[in-house]
Design a protein around this motif. Sequence first.
Motif, PDB file in Angstrom:
ATOM      1  N   PHE A 101      -7.507 -41.566 -33.679  1.00 58.14           N
ATOM      2  CA  PHE A 101      -6.831 -40.378 -33.938  1.00 58.14           C
ATOM      3  C   PHE A 101      -6.543 -40.233 -35.144  1.00 58.14           C
ATOM      4  CE2 PHE A 101      -5.306 -41.749 -29.477  1.00 58.14           C
ATOM      5  CZ  PHE A 101      -5.839 -40.700 -28.773  1.00 58.14           C
ATOM      6  N   ARG A 102      -5.941 -39.209 -35.790  1.00 54.80           N
ATOM      7  CA  ARG A 102      -5.731 -38.824 -37.078  1.00 54.80           C
ATOM      8  C   ARG A 102      -4.569 -39.915 -37.546  1.00 54.80           C
ATOM      9  NH1 ARG A 102      -9.125 -35.427 -40.027  1.00 54.80           N
ATOM     10  NH2 ARG A 102     -10.099 -34.231 -38.931  1.00 54.80           N
ATOM     11  N   VAL A 103      -4.688 -40.326 -38.999  1.00 49.27           N
ATOM     12  CA  VAL A 103      -3.818 -41.348 -39.485  1.00 49.27           C
ATOM     13  C   VAL A 103      -2.840 -40.508 -40.325  1.00 49.27           C
ATOM     14  CG1 VAL A 103      -5.183 -41.577 -41.450  1.00 49.27           C
ATOM     15  CG2 VAL A 103      -3.690 -43.442 -40.952  1.00 49.27           C
ATOM     16  N   PRO A 104      -1.572 -40.732 -40.117  1.00 49.17           N
ATOM     17  CA  PRO A 104      -0.520 -40.064 -40.880  1.00 49.17           C
ATOM     18  C   PRO A 104      -0.558 -40.022 -42.279  1.00 49.17           C
ATOM     19  CG  PRO A 104       0.488 -41.324 -39.119  1.00 49.17           C
ATOM     20  CD  PRO A 104      -0.869 -41.874 -39.528  1.00 49.17           C
ATOM     21  N   ARG A 105      -0.865 -39.036 -43.136  1.00 51.02           N
ATOM     22  CA  ARG A 105      -0.958 -38.657 -44.510  1.00 51.02           C
ATOM     23  C   ARG A 105      -0.264 -37.663 -44.865  1.00 51.02           C
ATOM     24  NH1 ARG A 105      -7.189 -38.585 -45.901  1.00 51.02           N
ATOM     25  NH2 ARG A 105      -6.745 -36.323 -45.596  1.00 51.02           N
ATOM     26  N   PRO A 106       0.151 -37.748 -46.143  1.00 47.99           N
ATOM     27  CA  PRO A 106       0.983 -36.592 -46.740  1.00 47.99           C
ATOM     28  C   PRO A 106       0.578 -35.238 -46.676  1.00 47.99           C
ATOM     29  CG  PRO A 106       0.980 -38.580 -48.315  1.00 47.99           C
ATOM     30  CD  PRO A 106      -0.044 -38.726 -47.179  1.00 47.99           C
ATOM     31  N   ASP A 107      -0.902 -35.190 -46.559  1.00 46.65           N
ATOM     32  CA  ASP A 107      -1.129 -33.679 -46.315  1.00 46.65           C
ATOM     33  C   ASP A 107      -1.469 -33.261 -44.842  1.00 46.65           C
ATOM     34  OD1 ASP A 107      -3.372 -35.747 -45.771  1.00 46.65           O
ATOM     35  OD2 ASP A 107      -4.919 -34.367 -46.686  1.00 46.65           O
ATOM     36  N   ASN A 108      -1.350 -34.100 -43.920  1.00 45.37           N
ATOM     37  CA  ASN A 108      -1.434 -33.695 -42.391  1.00 45.37           C
ATOM     38  C   ASN A 108      -0.234 -33.736 -41.540  1.00 45.37           C
ATOM     39  OD1 ASN A 108      -1.063 -36.372 -41.807  1.00 45.37           O
ATOM     40  ND2 ASN A 108      -3.476 -36.503 -41.241  1.00 45.37           N
ATOM     41  N   ILE A 109       0.981 -34.165 -42.144  1.00 44.11           N
ATOM     42  CA  ILE A 109       2.222 -34.348 -41.274  1.00 44.11           C
ATOM     43  C   ILE A 109       2.882 -33.004 -41.240  1.00 44.11           C
ATOM     44  CG2 ILE A 109       4.304 -35.395 -40.952  1.00 44.11           C
ATOM     45  CD1 ILE A 109       3.253 -37.756 -42.441  1.00 44.11           C
ATOM     46  N   GLU A 110       2.828 -32.288 -39.833  1.00 42.57           N
ATOM     47  CA  GLU A 110       3.407 -31.152 -39.743  1.00 42.57           C
ATOM     48  C   GLU A 110       4.754 -31.319 -39.292  1.00 42.57           C
ATOM     49  OE1 GLU A 110       2.149 -28.106 -39.856  1.00 42.57           O
ATOM     50  OE2 GLU A 110       0.538 -28.442 -40.922  1.00 42.57           O
ATOM     51  N   TYR A 111       5.044 -32.538 -38.704  1.00 42.32           N
ATOM     52  CA  TYR A 111       6.699 -32.986 -38.257  1.00 42.32           C
ATOM     53  C   TYR A 111       6.505 -34.286 -37.853  1.00 42.32           C
ATOM     54  CZ  TYR A 111       9.678 -33.872 -34.158  1.00 42.32           C
ATOM     55  OH  TYR A 111      10.676 -34.516 -33.501  1.00 42.32           O
ATOM     56  N   PHE A 112       7.677 -34.784 -38.231  1.00 43.73           N
ATOM     57  CA  PHE A 112       7.986 -36.266 -38.203  1.00 43.73           C
ATOM     58  C   PHE A 112       9.496 -36.509 -38.003  1.00 43.73           C
ATOM     59  CE2 PHE A 112       8.584 -40.492 -40.066  1.00 43.73           C
ATOM     60  CZ  PHE A 112       8.433 -41.099 -38.888  1.00 43.73           C
ATOM     61  N   GLU A 113       9.798 -37.095 -36.909  1.00 46.23           N
ATOM     62  CA  GLU A 113      11.288 -37.247 -36.733  1.00 46.23           C
ATOM     63  C   GLU A 113      11.185 -38.861 -36.242  1.00 46.23           C
ATOM     64  OE1 GLU A 113      14.744 -38.101 -37.045  1.00 46.23           O
ATOM     65  OE2 GLU A 113      14.507 -36.047 -37.690  1.00 46.23           O
ATOM     66  N   PRO A 114      11.749 -39.902 -37.090  1.00 48.26           N
ATOM     67  CA  PRO A 114      11.766 -41.049 -36.577  1.00 48.26           C
ATOM     68  C   PRO A 114      12.732 -41.454 -35.382  1.00 48.26           C
ATOM     69  CG  PRO A 114      12.620 -41.020 -38.941  1.00 48.26           C
ATOM     70  CD  PRO A 114      11.925 -39.664 -38.542  1.00 48.26           C
ATOM     71  N   LYS A 115      13.882 -40.524 -35.327  1.00 52.68           N
ATOM     72  CA  LYS A 115      14.692 -40.931 -34.481  1.00 52.68           C
ATOM     73  C   LYS A 115      14.143 -40.425 -32.836  1.00 52.68           C
ATOM     74  CE  LYS A 115      18.281 -42.059 -37.043  1.00 52.68           C
ATOM     75  NZ  LYS A 115      18.959 -43.522 -37.105  1.00 52.68           N
ATOM     76  N   MET A 116      13.111 -39.884 -32.886  1.00 53.60           N
ATOM     77  CA  MET A 116      12.684 -39.352 -31.596  1.00 53.60           C
ATOM     78  C   MET A 116      11.527 -40.133 -31.107  1.00 53.60           C
ATOM     79  SD  MET A 116      14.534 -36.444 -30.919  1.00 53.60           S
ATOM     80  CE  MET A 116      15.777 -37.163 -31.704  1.00 53.60           C
TER      81      MET A 116
END
Length: 510
Positions: free
Chosen positions: A206-221
């Motif tokens: 799958f896609r790797v998290p990068r600064p240019d593709n993160i639409e939403y991130f919530e580490p608590k969830m």
Amino acid sequence: MSTTKTAQQAIDLILHQGLRETKARHSNVLKLEKSVSGQQNKQGAIAMYRSKAQMAKSWGTIYTSKEAVYDNYATSTHWTPNVFNYLIYTDAAKHYVKGTKEQNLSQINTLVVDVDYGDAEERQAKFAEVWDTAMLDVQFLPTLILATTKGYHIYYVFDEPVFVRRHANGKLPAVRAAKAIAKSLKQYYAQKLPAVDVTCNSFGVFRVPRPDNIEYFEPKMTVDFQALMTWSINFTNDQHQIKAQTIQRSFKARRTSRQIDQPWFQALINQTDIDQNVGYGRHNTIFTLALACYSSNVSQSQCFDILDEFNSNLNHPLATQHVQKVINDAYSGQFHAASREYVNALLETWVPDADRRGYLQRSQTTWYKYAKPRTERVNSHVNEWQADLMAYFNQRTSQDNNWFTRTSLRHISKELNICLGSLTKALKELIDQGLVYREKGHGRQATMFATRSSLLQHAMALKQAQRLNYWLMVARFLGPTEQLLALQRFSLTSDPNTTEFEQLRLVDTG
């Protein structure tokens, strides 16, 4: 646009402790790691790829430490977020990676849903729809949503990794359970989003998290594996019940005799005085008889022979080319069988009353009613108005860059071309389902509308310290309903300092 720190935080959260913290050689933090007592240093491996084309050829790089991943993720596009026991290269140049099989999994960190659209523009327009689906009926929230070229990868990260152990019989129960959950997730998405890829490998690339593709991130969830498994079991049971009902209906339909063998078909096809000077005339009769042939698996050429003879026996027959055109329409696949409404009308018009009652009483036909495409209909169904309303509210809130929009029912009615009666009915059902929230305006102030999606999207965009005040404000506007309380619990941290949030139940909304 997300920062490098956010991307690395997402990577660290997904990998858990599946890889070593530092490189085995040439590490810049090796001494620091050794100085930390009790540091887990598990050996595992993942693969990363620099492009989709290279990924398709399994041309990638193997990494066994988080430090190495952090050094290279910015130049990679894809990765294996679940950790394998080992990976190897199959060529001397160390290009081609082998070993990314489920039998080789070391631990399962996340499940990912792949949603693809036609292009990037459609992807952006559909984000609110994707987000609303990703909440799993306000039971779970995704941890991470990444933008792909034409869609999204939605990550549900487990709060604890699921370690894969092989039983004495050679089976992998953890993998089997995770695959079942992944299947339920994809089926759930597919019911709401036709663009979901239900065939993708649950433990694949799958896609790797990068600064240019993160639409939403919530580490608590993060998601509890057992809780998600319970959701999956309940969802599967519901699907089995629906399938059993469908099979039962299909079985009954198969037992029913063909429509061309029914008394009403014989009654109509023996009539000779059917004319064009009434509402249900020759065209309707031939079309209905042709649909009966189609549903009875009669070939189109044989149907033409039957109805051409019928037409020839009429006192005022149609031109042969018109008969052929009507039969072509009936066999176009847009309809399933003759409609009971038309059969009743034709019998009432052309068959004596005494005979007509007998034909209907003896008939055991299974009737089907298929809606025309919406563009060909004068009226729309309530669920179609509801879909229009949800898209309208999501678009308005996105344009206003807020969690609500202000407008009037009359304005919505004019914008969507929905009569006020249908609009009120559709809106009431959306409000009852907790998908839309409304606060009526006072005086000349327009009514405020918010959707479940817009509420959570805005909450997750706020800083942690601001969220409690945000939900207090929302509760004062809309009242602390059960649906809102569920949304609030999702977006607020479990930190004891925020337990005062429960006082929302006491807020005076009068």
